[in-house]
Scaffold this active site. Structure first.
Site, PDB file in Angstrom:
ATOM      1  N   CYS A 147      -0.182  -9.610   2.526  1.00  0.00           N
ATOM      2  CA  CYS A 147       0.421 -10.928   2.293  1.00  0.00           C
ATOM      3  C   CYS A 147       1.796 -11.017   2.960  1.00  0.00           C
ATOM      4  CB  CYS A 147       0.546 -11.181   0.790  1.00  0.00           C
ATOM      5  SG  CYS A 147       1.349 -12.731   0.404  1.00  0.00           S
ATOM      6  N   CYS A 150       4.432 -12.894   0.889  1.00  0.00           N
ATOM      7  CA  CYS A 150       4.990 -12.118  -0.226  1.00  0.00           C
ATOM      8  C   CYS A 150       5.972 -11.057   0.277  1.00  0.00           C
ATOM      9  CB  CYS A 150       3.900 -11.378  -0.996  1.00  0.00           C
ATOM     10  SG  CYS A 150       2.409 -12.313  -1.280  1.00  0.00           S
ATOM     11  N   ASP A 151       5.634 -10.384   1.363  1.00  0.00           N
ATOM     12  CA  ASP A 151       6.358  -9.157   1.722  1.00  0.00           C
ATOM     13  C   ASP A 151       7.152  -9.231   3.017  1.00  0.00           C
ATOM     14  OD1 ASP A 151       5.251  -7.980  -0.520  1.00  0.00           O
ATOM     15  OD2 ASP A 151       3.449  -7.371   0.552  1.00  0.00           O
TER      16      ASP A 151
END
Ligand code: NAP
Length: 329
Positions: A147, A150-151
């Site tokens: 992701c 997300c990261d």
């Protein structure tokens, strides 16, 4: 972001009896909730582990109609949520881990409670595929990610690789250029699967480079990712490529394991549905990526969710009409 305050935890009393139970809170599940709620069926949505589904993890969705400038995935999910709740849908944090579709009402066991439903709408989506190479599991969260939204932030001014050649790989790769110093897309063929607009953007981005005809055979590093071992599929040549992060976008597998043996599925685990979103069990409908190996778009998933709820409404109406006849008989 989702309005977490309005999402309740399951009530203690079980089994809970509902007319319509929807599994999954992505575009398919929440569109089904909007339609079922507007039909006064008071649907209950179990969120599953990924609130808002995969769409909520997408930074910008540029092809959902009605948003000419694009819309954030999480923002779109929140709008779906608000709309469903406005008409009386209840959304609760729970994930189904077992179902019994052999009798009515259908029985669903969640991690937090038991449920009984006259109608079940399955919108459990799909999860990212893994490479299944040494180092992948050990280094997940330590440089291996599925992701970018997300990261990506953790890779400011770092070197990352993206594995895959589809829309997800390119879209997420482009997103990563906001942070990373270089994004190297490693694809097993010499032709991308992604659509032409994304291909053009990726090829024109100075931070993006490609390694063709190559697979990752191992992810290297102890405490964190330090590199990947590569194999060129044409020459057979092996090499090590230094990187700080490995983002893997190689397709998805439908989250349908708990329905195996109870619903007809194709060989990849996608639930078979007809045009009315009906599965092989009357009263059980499926929508979105759990039942769609072909399109897998936010807009098509939402459309399938709406169709499933409309058909579920008709199904419940037909049951009501049948019941007096049964009594008479
Ligand atoms: P996908 O289209 O199935 O592409 C998966 C990619 O991973 C392919 O390039 C495939 O290579 C590669 N791959 C598969 N298994 C691999 C392995 N074991 N090792 C190395 N490479 C592997 O999946 P996706 O990109 O996640 O897209 C899924 C669906 O969502 C598609 O329908 C896509 O159009 C849609 N989507 C749309 C958008 C958008 O419209 N903006 C954004 C994201 C996703 P091959 O090409 O050789 O098969």
């Amino acid at each position: 972001m989702f309005n977490l305050g309005s999402i309740s935890s399951p009530e203690k009393e079980t089994p809970r009896r509902v007319k319509v139970l929807i599994l999954g809170s992505g575009p398919a599940g929440l569109a089904a909730a909007i339609y079922a709620a507007r039909a006064d069926l008071e649907p209950l949505v179990l969120t599953g582990t990924e609130l808002g589904g995969q769409a909520a993890l997408t930074y910008t969705i540029e092809n959902y109609p009605g948003f000419p400038e694009g819309v954030g995935g999480a923002e779109l999910g929140e709008l779906f949520q608000k709309q469903a709740e406005r008409f009386g849908a209840r959304i609760e944090f729970d994930t189904a881990h077992a179902v019994d579709l052999s009798q009515r009402p259908f029985k669903v066991s969640g991690d937090a409670g038991e449920y009984e439903a006259d109608v079940l709408i399955i919108a459990t989506g799909a999860s990212p595929n893994h490479l299944n190479v040494p180092g992948e599991r050990e280094l997940t969260g330590k440089g291996v990610s599925y992701c970018a939204t997300c990261d990506g932030w953790f890779f400011k001014d770092k070197k990352v690789v993206v594995v895959g050649g589809g829309d997800s790989a390119l879209e997420e790769g482009l997103f990563l250029t906001r942070y990373a110093s270089t994004v190297t897309i490693i694809h097993r063929r010499s032709e991308l699967r992604a659509g032409p607009i994304l291909q053009k953007r990726a090829r024109e981005n100075p931070k993006i480079q490609f390694i063709w005809n190559t697979v990752v055979t191992e992810i290297l590093g102890q405490e964190k990712v330090e590199g990947v071992r590569l194999k060129n599929l044409q020459s057979g040549e092996e090499s090590v490529f230094e990187t700080d992060g490995v983002f893997i976008f190689i397709g998805h597998t439908p989250n349908t394991q708990i329905f195996r043996g109870q619903l007809e599925m194709d060989e990849h685990g996608y639930i078979k549905v007809n045009q009315q979103m009906e599965t092989s069990v009357p009263g059980v409908f499926a929508a979105g990526e759990a039942a769609d190996p072909h399109f897998r778009q936010v807009v098509t998933s939402a459309g399938m969710g709406a169709a499933a709820a409309i058909q579920a409404t008709r199904y419940l109406e037909s049951l009501q009409k049948e019941q007096p006849a049964t009594v008479r008989g």
